[in-house]
Design a protein around this motif. Structure first.
Motif, short mmCIF file in Angstrom:
data_model
loop_
_atom_site.label_atom_id
_atom_site.label_comp_id
_atom_site.label_asym_id
_atom_site.label_seq_id
_atom_site.Cartn_x
_atom_site.Cartn_y
_atom_site.Cartn_z
N ILE A 45 0.86 -1.18 0.00
CA ILE A 45 0.00 0.00 0.00
C ILE A 45 0.90 1.23 0.00
O ILE A 45 1.79 1.35 0.85
N VAL A 72 -3.67 1.23 8.15
CA VAL A 72 -4.57 0.43 7.32
C VAL A 72 -5.42 -0.40 8.26
O VAL A 72 -4.93 -1.06 9.18
N LEU A 110 -7.93 2.96 4.40
CA LEU A 110 -6.83 3.72 4.99
C LEU A 110 -7.40 4.75 5.95
O LEU A 110 -8.39 5.44 5.64
N ASP A 125 -8.22 2.97 -0.85
CA ASP A 125 -6.87 2.93 -1.40
C ASP A 125 -6.91 3.46 -2.84
O ASP A 125 -7.53 2.84 -3.72
#
Length: 264
Positions: A45, A72, A110, A125
């Motif tokens: 990520i 996250v 997130l 994301d």
């Protein structure tokens, strides 16, 4: 033709089939392992430190707002917003985190903590176009990993069934051949043949059940160790310096075992 001559008839052909079926097991294991290793690599990520204005406008973040930290959050963390294990690292003008994945659907978001703002901001994301609708009508980012354990189990069952059926045929054929040439009524031959086949099939099935129970016990132990690891991590245990973590370990073990004690 005698019983031995009948059994040895075309033995090379039977051995070739047996070798081919035996080779299916390691070949399928190699193929599945190769595919699984690539599929289960951690998902990275990434988010730029200076989040672009398009993303800020989409989620109601002011253009001059300073993002202090990002986590996250998802089904893997019970949707906790500040689990330090899932905190993104800032480096080279990027926020990043290598998210461990597992077979199945993995939903996450997130969580951005903004300076001088009490409530964090939840965003999708921006680098993952896959989404799923959550029970509250919103959306979560989605990572979909093939269920390799089920694929492995099904392929192993099919391979074991083919191999077991062929071995059963090779073992029972001379006895059935001998039985069919005995001077007894046909219905008795049929009954005895079915009893023999069912007895051998049950033996193979029982052996497979023992193997399956062993795998279930193994998976249960793995899940227990994983749960204990999460509890110890939540207590702040430093696994690289266990000699100095006695108090934290004791608290974590108490949390892990106390529910079982009170349940009894």
């Amino acid at each position: 033709m005698s019983l031995i001559a009948h059994y040895l008839h075309k033995w090379k052909f039977r051995v070739a089939i047996l070798i081919g079926l035996c080779l299916l097991w390691p070949i399928q294991s190699i193929i599945i392992s190769a595919l699984q290793s690539g599929a289960l690599e951690p998902y990275r990520i990434q988010l730029p430190v200076n989040v672009d204005n398009t993303t800020r406008d989409k989620w109601g973040i002011k253009h001059d707002a300073i993002i202090e930290k990002i986590f996250v959050s998802g089904s893997f963390s019970d949707w906790h917003i500040d689990d330090t294990f899932y905190q993104l690292t800032q480096q080279n003008q990027q926020w990043y985190f290598d998210l461990p994945v597992y077979p199945g659907d993995l939903e996450y978001k997130l969580v951005l903590f903004i300076q001088n703002k009490v409530e964090p901001v939840w965003i999708l994301d921006p680098n993952n176009p896959q989404t799923s609708v959550n029970p509250w009508g919103g959306e979560n980012s989605l990572i979909r990993i093939a269920d390799w354990p089920k694929i492995t189990l099904i392929s192993q069952i099919l391979t074991a069934a083919l191999l077991g059926t062929f071995l059963l045929f090779c073992i029972l054929e001379p006895f059935l051949y001998w039985l069919l040439h005995q001077k007894i009524p046909f219905h008795r031959k049929l009954v005895l043949s079915n009893i023999l086949i069912l007895a051998c099939a049950q033996l193979l099935f029982f052996s497979y059940q023992l193997h399956l129970n062993r795998q279930l016990i193994k998976q249960g132990l793995i899940d227990s160790v994983h749960a204990m690891h999460l509890i110890l991590h939540g207590e702040g245990v430093d696994f690289e310096q266990l000699d100095t973590q006695a108090n934290n370990i004791n608290r974590g073990l108490s949390q892990f075992f106390c529910p079982c004690y009170h349940a009894h």
